[in-house]
Design a protein around this motif. Structure first.
Motif, PDB file in Angstrom:
ATOM      1  N   UNK A   1      36.890  43.497  45.298  1.00 25.00           N
ATOM      2  CA  UNK A   1      37.573  44.312  46.300  1.00 25.00           C
ATOM      3  C   UNK A   1      36.528  44.786  47.300  1.00 25.00           C
ATOM      4  N   UNK A   2      36.983  45.239  48.453  1.00 25.28           N
ATOM      5  CA  UNK A   2      36.043  45.786  49.426  1.00 25.28           C
ATOM      6  C   UNK A   2      35.305  46.974  48.806  1.00 25.28           C
TER       7      UNK A   2
ATOM      8  N   UNK B   1      43.991  43.854  58.965  1.00 25.58           N
ATOM      9  CA  UNK B   1      43.996  43.729  57.505  1.00 25.58           C
ATOM     10  C   UNK B   1      42.873  42.808  57.052  1.00 25.58           C
ATOM     11  N   UNK B   2      42.664  41.716  57.774  1.00 33.20           N
ATOM     12  CA  UNK B   2      41.560  40.814  57.421  1.00 33.20           C
ATOM     13  C   UNK B   2      40.213  41.521  57.543  1.00 33.20           C
TER      14      UNK B   2
ATOM     15  N   UNK C   1      38.729  37.944  51.020  1.00 33.28           N
ATOM     16  CA  UNK C   1      39.340  36.678  50.660  1.00 33.28           C
ATOM     17  C   UNK C   1      39.217  36.479  49.145  1.00 33.28           C
ATOM     18  N   UNK C   2      40.337  36.139  48.513  1.00 35.01           N
ATOM     19  CA  UNK C   2      40.351  35.855  47.075  1.00 35.01           C
ATOM     20  C   UNK C   2      40.267  34.345  46.904  1.00 35.01           C
TER      21      UNK C   2
ATOM     22  N   UNK D   1      43.350  31.037  50.509  1.00 37.18           N
ATOM     23  CA  UNK D   1      44.493  31.438  51.321  1.00 37.18           C
ATOM     24  C   UNK D   1      45.004  32.814  50.983  1.00 37.18           C
ATOM     25  N   UNK D   2      44.530  33.423  49.868  1.00 37.30           N
ATOM     26  CA  UNK D   2      44.959  34.764  49.503  1.00 37.30           C
ATOM     27  C   UNK D   2      44.024  35.802  50.120  1.00 37.30           C
ATOM     28  N   UNK D   3      44.619  36.862  50.590  1.00 38.90           N
ATOM     29  CA  UNK D   3      43.872  37.947  51.216  1.00 38.90           C
ATOM     30  C   UNK D   3      44.086  39.211  50.400  1.00 38.90           C
TER      31      UNK D   3
END
Length: 353
Positions: free
Chosen positions: A186-187, A64-65, A70-71, A91-93
């Motif tokens: 976003x990606x 998932x990472x 990373x937000x 810390x948010x993904x």
């Protein structure tokens, strides 16, 4: 010893996560999902630390990472883009819903049976039937009755992904008069969402029509918002009425359990729906693996009901504030003052290092 039969109704986030957690040596698992294939359109979900721990226990956090982002930060903003309150997001993904579903699907053992098609009535033949079938859960209605039916809110949610990475000075949530607009990286692009009162729906909403209404609604917002909406198209967007579930005191009844939105569907204002669905599923799966069925279900209730019902209430309260119509000036003035105090506290913390 004979394996216990588990029927999971719903192959979304919660259903796949539970199927991925259950010990294939102890459970005969079937997942029922009306979709014939995984969705290809969906917006970014923010994975809070506890949800990331759940992904780790499923063995897919690394993946998932690799497919997420990373937000780091954002802000609550006026429609003009002026920041009212800065927010730290370390810390948010962030991961797209389709990508998360795809990775959860890889965690499901090959021994799990997949049955495609809508379930209108649980068979009752399984040792345990799990409702992972969303806000309008058939399983919840069947076991908890008509009073448990989901209720539509007055609000429409329209969301999507467009090309291009947003500037950090534009990232955040824009609060207007009875409407909000969110923008985040976003990606491969920008994730956006809008929510406002609308009579479209409440069931199937035409996405093209919803996009046109959204463009008109946010025509006086900042250029960043207008640019995003000008790029949005029905193929990469979703539109639906926001529904919520009524308060519930238990998520199990006899040989039936509920997880995710079937148990505690909430408005999206805290960004916790997908996270809590993951945590539900992993918690229930681990308990079933380690404890007798009755004990596992009782422990699941004690661990998950109070927490998620509080989050459901808090999310609704936050939505009421964000989508306020008559109290907007007072709301924004309060947020501005809070923002100044937070900024001052951060400055003091930095200078004291």
């Amino acid at each position: 010893m004979a394996m216990e039969k588990v029927d999971i109704i719903g192959g979304g986030i919660a259903g796949l996560a539970l199927a991925g957690m259950l010990n294939p040596g102890g459970f005969d698992v079937t997942v029922h999902e009306q979709r014939t294939e995984l969705p290809t359109v969906g917006t970014t979900l923010a994975m809070w630390p506890e949800a990331q721990q759940a992904l780790s226990r499923l063995g897919i956090l690394g993946a998932v990472r690799n497919h997420g982002a990373i937000i780091k930060a954002g802000a609550l903003r006026r429609p003009s883009g002026e920041a009212l309150l800065s927010m730290e997001g370390e810390g948010l993904l962030g991961v797209s819903r389709p990508e998360l579903l795809r990775l959860l699907d890889t965690a499901v053992p090959v021994s799990v049976r997949r049955v495609a098609g809508r379930v209108d009535q649980p068979s009752g033949a399984a040792t345990l039937t799990v409702g992972a079938d969303g806000v309008n859960s058939i399983v919840r209605r069947d076991s908890w009755g008509k009073r448990s039916a989901a209720k539509p809110t007055p609000f429409l949610a329209v969301r999507g992904v467009v090309p291009g990475t947003p500037s950090p000075r534009d990232v955040g949530e824009y609060w207007g008069r009875g409407e909000i607009f969110g923008l985040a990286p976003a990606i491969g692009g920008s994730n956006w969402y809008a929510s406002f009162r609308s009579e479209l729906g409440p069931d199937k909403v035409d996405v093209a029509e919803a996009l046109e209404v959204t463009r008109q609604r946010y025509a006086n917002y900042s250029s960043a918002v207008r640019d995003v909406l000008s790029q949005a198209n029905p193929e990469t967007s979703l539109a639906q009425r926001i529904w919520t579930t009524p308060p519930m005191g238990r998520y199990t009844r006899g040989s039936v359990a509920l997880v995710g939105d079937a148990a505690h569907a909430m408005t999206p204002n805290l960004g916790r729906g997908a996270c809590e669905a993951l945590i539900d599923a992993v918690t229930l799966g681990e308990l079933l693996n380690d404890q007798p069925m009755d004990q596992a279900l009782a422990t699941y209730n004690s661990r998950r009901v109070i927490r998620t019902q509080l989050l459901r209430s808090a999310s609704y309260a936050m939505g009421s504030i964000a989508l306020a119509q008559g109290a907007q000036p007072w709301r924004d003035a309060l947020l501005k003052q809070v923002g100044k105090r937070v900024a001052g506290a951060r400055e003091k913390a930095e200078t004291s290092k």
